[in-house]
Enzyme design. Sequence first.
Site, PDB file in Angstrom:
ATOM      1  N   ARG A 203       0.766  -1.164  -0.129  1.00 58.59           N
ATOM      2  CA  ARG A 203      -0.021   0.183  -0.089  1.00 58.59           C
ATOM      3  C   ARG A 203       0.909   1.330  -0.008  1.00 58.59           C
ATOM      4  NH1 ARG A 203      -5.069   2.243   3.653  1.00 58.59           N
ATOM      5  NH2 ARG A 203      -6.083   0.874   1.859  1.00 58.59           N
TER       6      ARG A 203
ATOM      7  N   HIS B  43      -7.512   0.869  -6.369  1.00 62.04           N
ATOM      8  CA  HIS B  43      -7.426  -0.015  -4.908  1.00 62.04           C
ATOM      9  C   HIS B  43      -8.279  -1.162  -5.603  1.00 62.04           C
ATOM     10  CE1 HIS B  43      -7.869  -0.697  -0.925  1.00 62.04           C
ATOM     11  NE2 HIS B  43      -8.569   0.203  -0.571  1.00 62.04           N
TER      12      HIS B  43
ATOM     13  N   ARG C  67     -14.018  -6.900   3.021  1.00 62.60           N
ATOM     14  CA  ARG C  67     -12.846  -6.729   2.626  1.00 62.60           C
ATOM     15  C   ARG C  67     -11.690  -8.032   2.860  1.00 62.60           C
ATOM     16  NH1 ARG C  67     -10.371  -2.162   2.432  1.00 62.60           N
ATOM     17  NH2 ARG C  67      -8.915  -3.335   0.962  1.00 62.60           N
TER      18      ARG C  67
ATOM     19  N   CYS D  79     -16.071   3.258   0.835  1.00 57.04           N
ATOM     20  CA  CYS D  79     -14.838   2.234   1.061  1.00 57.04           C
ATOM     21  C   CYS D  79     -14.244   2.374   2.475  1.00 57.04           C
ATOM     22  CB  CYS D  79     -13.847   2.513   0.160  1.00 57.04           C
ATOM     23  SG  CYS D  79     -13.299   4.398  -0.058  1.00 57.04           S
TER      24      CYS D  79
ATOM     25  N   ASP E 154     -16.492   8.692  -1.270  1.00 60.15           N
ATOM     26  CA  ASP E 154     -15.338   8.172  -0.726  1.00 60.15           C
ATOM     27  C   ASP E 154     -14.670   9.911  -0.294  1.00 60.15           C
ATOM     28  OD1 ASP E 154     -12.739   7.317   0.054  1.00 60.15           O
ATOM     29  OD2 ASP E 154     -11.904   7.594  -1.960  1.00 60.15           O
TER      30      ASP E 154
ATOM     31  N   GLN F 229     -10.376  -3.355  -2.863  1.00 58.43           N
ATOM     32  CA  GLN F 229     -11.649  -2.836  -2.331  1.00 58.43           C
ATOM     33  C   GLN F 229     -12.704  -3.047  -3.238  1.00 58.43           C
ATOM     34  OE1 GLN F 229     -12.433  -0.598   0.252  1.00 58.43           O
ATOM     35  NE2 GLN F 229     -14.357  -1.209  -0.151  1.00 58.43           N
TER      36      GLN F 229
HETATM   37  N1  NVA Z   1      -9.195   7.556  -1.943  1.00 57.04           N
HETATM   38  C1  NVA Z   1      -8.737   7.171  -0.420  1.00 57.04           C
HETATM   39  C2  NVA Z   1      -9.232   5.811  -0.470  1.00 57.04           C
HETATM   40  C3  NVA Z   1      -9.059   5.150   1.105  1.00 57.04           C
HETATM   41  C4  NVA Z   1      -9.634   3.721   1.260  1.00 57.04           C
HETATM   42  C5  NVA Z   1      -7.458   7.547  -0.264  1.00 57.04           C
HETATM   43  O1  NVA Z   1      -6.666   7.096  -1.059  1.00 57.04           O
HETATM   44  O2  NVA Z   1      -7.217   7.714   0.979  1.00 57.04           O
HETATM   45  N1   CP Z   2     -10.915   0.930   2.648  1.00 56.49           N
HETATM   46  C1   CP Z   2      -9.738   0.994   3.018  1.00 56.49           C
HETATM   47  O1   CP Z   2      -8.817   0.516   2.418  1.00 56.49           O
HETATM   48  O2   CP Z   2      -9.618   1.232   4.319  1.00 56.49           O
HETATM   49  P1   CP Z   2      -8.233   1.318   5.270  1.00 56.49           P
HETATM   50  O3   CP Z   2      -7.543   2.538   4.672  1.00 56.49           O
HETATM   51  O4   CP Z   2      -8.573   1.400   6.550  1.00 56.49           O
HETATM   52  O5   CP Z   2      -7.395   0.145   4.721  1.00 56.49           O
END
Ligand code: NVA
Ligand code: CP
Length: 342
Positions: A106, A133, A315, A270, A229, A136
């Site tokens: 990540r 992602h 998830r 998400c 989101d 997700q």
């Molecule tokens: N768009 C958000 C998704 C978090 C799961 C981010 O990248 O922070």
């Molecule tokens: N939806 C999601 O990816 O959550 P986290 O950022 O908590 O992993």
Amino acid sequence: MNLKGRNFLTLKDFAPEEIEYLLELSAYYKELKKKNILHQDLTGKNVALIFEKTSTRTRCSFEIAAHDLGMGTTYLDPESSQIGKKESIKDTARVLGSMFDGIEYRGYGQIIVEDLAKYSGVPVWNGLTNEYHPTQILADMLTLQEEFGDIKGRKLVYMGDARYNMGNSLMIGCAKLGLDFTACSNSKYFPAQELVELCREYAVKSGSVITLEEDPVKAAQGADAIYTDVWVSMGEPDEIWEERIRDLSPYRVTKAIMDAAKDEAVFLHCLPAFHDQGTVIGRQIFEKFGISQMEVTDEVFESDRSRVFAEAENRMHTIKAVMAATLLEDPMHRWEADDGRR
Ligand code: NVA
Ligand code: CP
């Protein structure tokens, strides 16, 4: 279906039948878990979990799923490893590839997961990059299948910043699986034209339609799912909040938006979500800009149309399926010659 040895970097790399197979495998593992049936199909294997950005759901999902599958995990955060600062991704990939059976990443650019995959020699799973992602999306689609059964022909509307990881990945997932997809936002936040065109090619094959729409009520009409989101994603600068609030406030998911959708429409997110002042950032935004809820109202978030916590649980089941499918041949039929464990 055999996905053993494959990476899971973006859904662009997967055929619709392969995505459907991963959803079927997710439902299979979910059922085993609910029945308390041990399914340690990967005992003795080990996975590395690299998180250059924070996480609750994704990290916990990978850890629990790995443990349920019998695997060991090593968690690497940006402070406690050499990644990127003292050691290149290419070198890191070769070191981790020699010790682990799979690697989750990540962080920032998609190029990083691509390089990890290229040089590690083991399956690499994208746990979120700026661009995509994909794990997700599997959870989102499983949640919609549980709600509606067949999801082909359903309509999903994404409200908000549609040019980042979630908007991009939902558009790909919908186009591949035959759901109509509408990106609803200020046109500044529409997905890149090149990706829209690619998804329209997928959509022709799956029989769905990709739409870009600036009017939220018009977009919501006929929707089976309204998705949103956060307005500012991880890694983006704090200074951008003011502009995002100005640009994206018309796309907040409110009761009026849900009322414009179908009666049975569900709300998805998400997570994490800014729907009240229960967070540090939420309170700071309230103090600075006077708004107490951002991308979704608390009313919608807490309503009986909200499926966000079912989605969060999924998830784990879907991530388990991704790891099992890429590390094992035919995990669903492993126990046909029953050895008494199932
Ligand atoms: N768009 C958000 C998704 C978090 C799961 C981010 O990248 O922070
Ligand atoms: N939806 C999601 O990816 O959550 P986290 O950022 O908590 O992993």
